[in-house]
Structure formats: structure tokens, C-alpha cells
Design an enzyme around this catalytic site. Structure first.
Site, PDB file in Angstrom:
ATOM      1  N   CYS A  15       0.767  -1.340  -0.136  1.00  6.28           N
ATOM      2  CA  CYS A  15      -0.008   0.319  -0.004  1.00  6.28           C
ATOM      3  C   CYS A  15       0.957   1.071   0.146  1.00  6.28           C
ATOM      4  CB  CYS A  15      -0.757  -0.156   1.235  1.00  6.28           C
ATOM      5  SG  CYS A  15      -2.152   1.671   1.049  1.00  6.28           S
ATOM      6  N   PRO A  16       0.343   1.596  -0.977  1.00  7.26           N
ATOM      7  CA  PRO A  16      -0.831   2.589  -1.643  1.00  7.26           C
ATOM      8  C   PRO A  16      -0.084   1.995  -3.000  1.00  7.26           C
ATOM      9  CG  PRO A  16       0.565   4.499  -1.710  1.00  7.26           C
ATOM     10  CD  PRO A  16       1.239   3.243  -0.742  1.00  7.26           C
TER      11      PRO A  16
END
Length: 81
Positions: A15-16
Site C-alpha cells: 500500500c498504496p
């Protein structure tokens, strides 16, 4: 495996990054096209679910296969008012 129009391999990304890659891919897709995503970051389950709900796309499939998460997302158009 389901036939899709596009594919994203986000294995090993955290993430992201998977969400950013998905956003960019969906932007370039035609309404009704599908993208298959394979990821290993558990946060993609939450991120992709929220992305589809917020943007109005269909999360057609979400499954866990060993240490991989598999998704199929269908692009939806904006609804006419």
C-alpha cells in the site's frame, strides 16, 4: 481463470502502490471492461472494496488463494440523473 480485458500483477507491492496502479488502469478502460488484479498485500481487500464503492465500479470477484488476493473489477459509467 476468468477472462478479463486487462490484468495487473501487484504481487510484492505494498500500500498504496496496488491501489494507485488500479486507479490509473481503470481510468484508461472503457465502461464495461474488466481488470484482474493479483496482489499479496492484505490491505488491498479493504482498499479495492472502498475504491469500487466510492467510484461506482463493480467488484465482481474477491478471493484469497494462499498468500495471494485475487480481484476482478468491472468499470461502470457514471449514472445519469
Amino acid at each position: 481463470m476468468d477472462e478479463t480485458d486487462h490484468a495487473i500483477d501487484a504481487v510484492g507491492l505494498e500500500c498504496p502502490e496496488p491501489l494507485m496502479i488500479l486507479r490509473n488502469k481503470v481510468r484508461g478502460m472503457a465502461v464495461g471492461e474488466t481488470v484482474r488484479v493479483v496482489a499479496t498485500d492484505p490491505s488491498t481487500v479493504r482498499d479495492f472494496t472502498n475504491f469500487c464503492r466510492f467510484m461506482g465500479h463493480e467488484l465482481a470477484q474477491s478471493a484469497k488463494d494462499g498468500d495471494q488476493y485475487r480481484f476482478i473489477i468491472r468499470k461502470r459509467g457514471k449514472s445519469a440523473r
